[in-house]
Design a protein around this motif. Structure first.
Motif, mmCIF file in Angstrom:
data_model
loop_
_atom_site.group_PDB
_atom_site.id
_atom_site.type_symbol
_atom_site.label_atom_id
_atom_site.label_comp_id
_atom_site.label_asym_id
_atom_site.label_seq_id
_atom_site.Cartn_x
_atom_site.Cartn_y
_atom_site.Cartn_z
ATOM 1 N N LYS A 1 40.385 41.027 45.708
ATOM 2 C CA LYS A 1 39.017 40.498 45.688
ATOM 3 C C LYS A 1 38.293 40.893 44.405
ATOM 4 C CE LYS A 1 36.681 38.828 49.411
ATOM 5 N NZ LYS A 1 36.309 38.852 50.789
ATOM 6 N N VAL A 2 38.500 42.118 43.944
ATOM 7 C CA VAL A 2 37.877 42.554 42.690
ATOM 8 C C VAL A 2 38.377 41.674 41.542
ATOM 9 C CG1 VAL A 2 37.852 44.414 40.971
ATOM 10 C CG2 VAL A 2 37.386 44.927 43.370
ATOM 11 N N PHE A 3 39.687 41.439 41.479
ATOM 12 C CA PHE A 3 40.233 40.581 40.430
ATOM 13 C C PHE A 3 39.651 39.176 40.533
ATOM 14 C CE2 PHE A 3 43.121 37.235 39.186
ATOM 15 C CZ PHE A 3 43.301 37.535 37.841
ATOM 16 N N ASN A 4 39.599 38.616 41.747
ATOM 17 C CA ASN A 4 39.096 37.250 41.923
ATOM 18 C C ASN A 4 37.643 37.110 41.488
ATOM 19 O OD1 ASN A 4 41.532 36.240 42.839
ATOM 20 N ND2 ASN A 4 41.032 36.543 44.988
ATOM 21 N N ILE A 5 36.823 38.096 41.806
ATOM 22 C CA ILE A 5 35.421 38.046 41.365
ATOM 23 C C ILE A 5 35.369 38.080 39.838
ATOM 24 C CG2 ILE A 5 33.235 39.322 41.294
ATOM 25 C CD1 ILE A 5 33.896 40.258 44.185
ATOM 26 N N ALA A 6 36.125 38.978 39.234
ATOM 27 C CA ALA A 6 36.140 39.089 37.768
ATOM 28 C C ALA A 6 36.649 37.796 37.140
ATOM 29 C CB ALA A 6 36.993 40.273 37.330
ATOM 30 N N PHE A 7 37.686 37.224 37.717
ATOM 31 C CA PHE A 7 38.260 35.992 37.167
ATOM 32 C C PHE A 7 37.263 34.840 37.240
ATOM 33 C CE2 PHE A 7 40.778 32.053 37.574
ATOM 34 C CZ PHE A 7 41.407 32.089 36.339
ATOM 35 N N ARG A 8 36.571 34.722 38.363
ATOM 36 C CA ARG A 8 35.597 33.636 38.507
ATOM 37 C C ARG A 8 34.408 33.835 37.565
ATOM 38 N NH1 ARG A 8 37.523 29.191 40.537
ATOM 39 N NH2 ARG A 8 35.360 28.601 40.457
ATOM 40 N N MET A 9 34.027 35.070 37.327
ATOM 41 C CA MET A 9 32.897 35.338 36.435
ATOM 42 C C MET A 9 33.281 35.149 34.972
ATOM 43 S SD MET A 9 30.087 36.004 38.042
ATOM 44 C CE MET A 9 29.056 36.778 36.813
ATOM 45 N N ILE A 10 34.506 35.524 34.600
ATOM 46 C CA ILE A 10 34.916 35.538 33.200
ATOM 47 C C ILE A 10 35.753 34.315 32.834
ATOM 48 C CG2 ILE A 10 36.192 36.870 31.453
ATOM 49 C CD1 ILE A 10 33.515 38.134 32.392
ATOM 50 N N GLY A 11 36.590 33.845 33.760
ATOM 51 C CA GLY A 11 37.351 32.618 33.530
ATOM 52 C C GLY A 11 38.640 32.797 32.761
ATOM 53 N N ASN A 12 39.103 34.014 32.597
ATOM 54 C CA ASN A 12 40.329 34.259 31.847
ATOM 55 C C ASN A 12 41.139 35.322 32.586
ATOM 56 O OD1 ASN A 12 41.669 36.257 29.773
ATOM 57 N ND2 ASN A 12 41.711 34.214 28.855
ATOM 58 N N TYR A 13 42.423 35.023 32.819
ATOM 59 C CA TYR A 13 43.276 35.894 33.630
ATOM 60 C C TYR A 13 43.399 37.294 33.035
ATOM 61 C CZ TYR A 13 47.269 37.445 36.365
ATOM 62 O OH TYR A 13 48.090 38.155 37.190
ATOM 63 N N GLU A 14 43.731 37.359 31.750
ATOM 64 C CA GLU A 14 43.946 38.662 31.106
ATOM 65 C C GLU A 14 42.669 39.506 31.102
ATOM 66 O OE1 GLU A 14 46.835 39.963 30.093
ATOM 67 O OE2 GLU A 14 47.814 38.151 30.827
ATOM 68 N N ASP A 15 41.550 38.878 30.759
ATOM 69 C CA ASP A 15 40.285 39.615 30.734
ATOM 70 C C ASP A 15 39.880 40.061 32.132
ATOM 71 O OD1 ASP A 15 40.174 39.342 28.035
ATOM 72 O OD2 ASP A 15 38.678 37.754 28.027
ATOM 73 N N ALA A 16 40.117 39.202 33.124
ATOM 74 C CA ALA A 16 39.792 39.575 34.506
ATOM 75 C C ALA A 16 40.635 40.763 34.942
ATOM 76 C CB ALA A 16 40.020 38.384 35.437
ATOM 77 N N SER A 17 41.884 40.764 34.530
ATOM 78 C CA SER A 17 42.776 41.879 34.838
ATOM 79 C C SER A 17 42.257 43.173 34.198
ATOM 80 C CB SER A 17 44.172 41.536 34.317
ATOM 81 O OG SER A 17 45.141 42.250 34.985
ATOM 82 N N ASP A 18 41.856 43.074 32.940
ATOM 83 C CA ASP A 18 41.294 44.237 32.236
ATOM 84 C C ASP A 18 40.016 44.724 32.912
ATOM 85 O OD1 ASP A 18 43.349 44.100 30.405
ATOM 86 O OD2 ASP A 18 42.147 43.144 28.839
ATOM 87 N N LEU A 19 39.152 43.777 33.309
ATOM 88 C CA LEU A 19 37.895 44.152 33.955
ATOM 89 C C LEU A 19 38.148 44.798 35.314
ATOM 90 C CD1 LEU A 19 35.543 41.182 33.043
ATOM 91 C CD2 LEU A 19 35.515 43.491 32.130
ATOM 92 N N ALA A 20 39.137 44.290 36.046
ATOM 93 C CA ALA A 20 39.478 44.889 37.340
ATOM 94 C C ALA A 20 39.917 46.343 37.125
ATOM 95 C CB ALA A 20 40.566 44.088 38.042
ATOM 96 N N GLN A 21 40.704 46.570 36.086
ATOM 97 C CA GLN A 21 41.123 47.940 35.771
ATOM 98 C C GLN A 21 39.912 48.810 35.422
ATOM 99 O OE1 GLN A 21 44.149 49.269 36.237
ATOM 100 N NE2 GLN A 21 44.598 47.262 37.083
ATOM 101 N N GLU A 22 38.979 48.227 34.676
ATOM 102 C CA GLU A 22 37.748 48.942 34.322
ATOM 103 C C GLU A 22 36.962 49.307 35.585
ATOM 104 O OE1 GLU A 22 34.543 50.696 32.334
ATOM 105 O OE2 GLU A 22 36.558 50.255 31.606
ATOM 106 N N VAL A 23 36.914 48.365 36.546
ATOM 107 C CA VAL A 23 36.217 48.628 37.811
ATOM 108 C C VAL A 23 36.845 49.834 38.505
ATOM 109 C CG1 VAL A 23 35.835 47.758 40.159
ATOM 110 C CG2 VAL A 23 35.410 46.266 38.191
ATOM 111 N N PHE A 24 38.175 49.840 38.620
ATOM 112 C CA PHE A 24 38.837 50.926 39.344
ATOM 113 C C PHE A 24 38.722 52.255 38.600
ATOM 114 C CE2 PHE A 24 41.094 47.156 41.122
ATOM 115 C CZ PHE A 24 40.459 47.226 42.365
ATOM 116 N N LEU A 25 38.683 52.192 37.288
ATOM 117 C CA LEU A 25 38.463 53.410 36.506
ATOM 118 C C LEU A 25 37.065 53.968 36.780
ATOM 119 C CD1 LEU A 25 39.699 55.268 34.355
ATOM 120 C CD2 LEU A 25 38.704 53.794 32.621
ATOM 121 N N ARG A 26 36.063 53.073 36.790
ATOM 122 C CA ARG A 26 34.696 53.520 37.085
ATOM 123 C C ARG A 26 34.580 54.058 38.508
ATOM 124 N NH1 ARG A 26 30.166 49.519 34.418
ATOM 125 N NH2 ARG A 26 31.110 49.395 32.351
ATOM 126 N N VAL A 27 35.264 53.379 39.445
ATOM 127 C CA VAL A 27 35.239 53.836 40.839
ATOM 128 C C VAL A 27 35.815 55.255 40.916
ATOM 129 C CG1 VAL A 27 36.282 53.487 43.129
ATOM 130 C CG2 VAL A 27 35.282 51.548 41.896
#
Length: 198
Positions: free
Chosen positions: A30-56
């Motif tokens: 779900k975190v990846f899907n939200i990031a992907f829908r907001m950003i529109g790019n698979y690689e960037d969404a993947s990076d952002l999901a990792q950033e989310v989990f790092l912050r968590v």
């Protein structure tokens, strides 16, 4: 919050990496899907999901358990995505998986399904692209609530917790966002219909 989540949170706060991995397992998609829908790019969404989990992971010690863990993690996801959007507003980014723009229209770099005829796939891709472009033209707050409600299926209450807004504000934002989206798509389709008549 389930007892299992509480136990995993306590163990994670004490530095148990295995417990943390189990804790976030259910939220990764779900975190990846939200990031992907907001950003529109698979690689960037993947990076952002990792950033989310790092912050968590870094902020877990400060999690007071006053809200559910899911609300907390999706709020962090929202903030990470909005931070990235703000950064991008000042730069022009081109992606390899982005559609190719030609004088007579856009061409998708790849088709999603091999089962459809080329015409069906092209129509579906064009419709999806038009909807995605319209969603991307919404304000950040409207785009976020549309993605959370209509694409990810969160309840109004959950969206309120994630965005920090009262439920009434969430409902009105969703209503306004849908109206704006509908108007954008209507204008786009009328324009296409007029062009095809010429």
């Amino acid at each position: 919050m389930s007892q299992s989540d509480k136990s995993l949170i306590e163990r994670s706060k004490k530095g148990d990496i295995e417990a943390f991995e189990k804790l976030i397992e259910d939220y990764q998609t779900k975190v990846f899907n939200i990031a992907f829908r907001m950003i529109g790019n698979y690689e960037d969404a993947s990076d952002l999901a990792q950033e989310v989990f790092l912050r968590v992971y870094k902020s877990l010690g400060g999690f007071k358990e006053q809200s559910s863990f899911s609300t907390w993690i999706y709020s962090i996801t929202r903030n990470v995505c909005l931070d990235e959007i703000r950064k991008r507003k000042n730069r022009n980014v081109i992606y390899l998986d982005e559609d190719i723009r030609l004088n007579d229209g856009d061409v998708a770099r790849q088709l999603e399904s091999r089962d459809d005829t080329p015409e069906e796939a092209a129509e579906r891709n064009e419709l999806r692209q038009q909807i995605n472009e319209a969603i991307n033209r919404l304000s950040d707050e409207h785009r976020m609530v549309i993605i959370l409600r209509d694409i990810q299926g969160f309840s109004y209450e959950e969206i309120g917790e994630i965005t920090g807004c009262p439920e009434g504000t969430v409902k009105s934002r969703i209503n306004r966002a849908r109206k704006v989206l509908k108007e954008m798509l209507k204008n786009r389709w009328e324009h296409i219909a007029n062009e095809s008549v010429k």
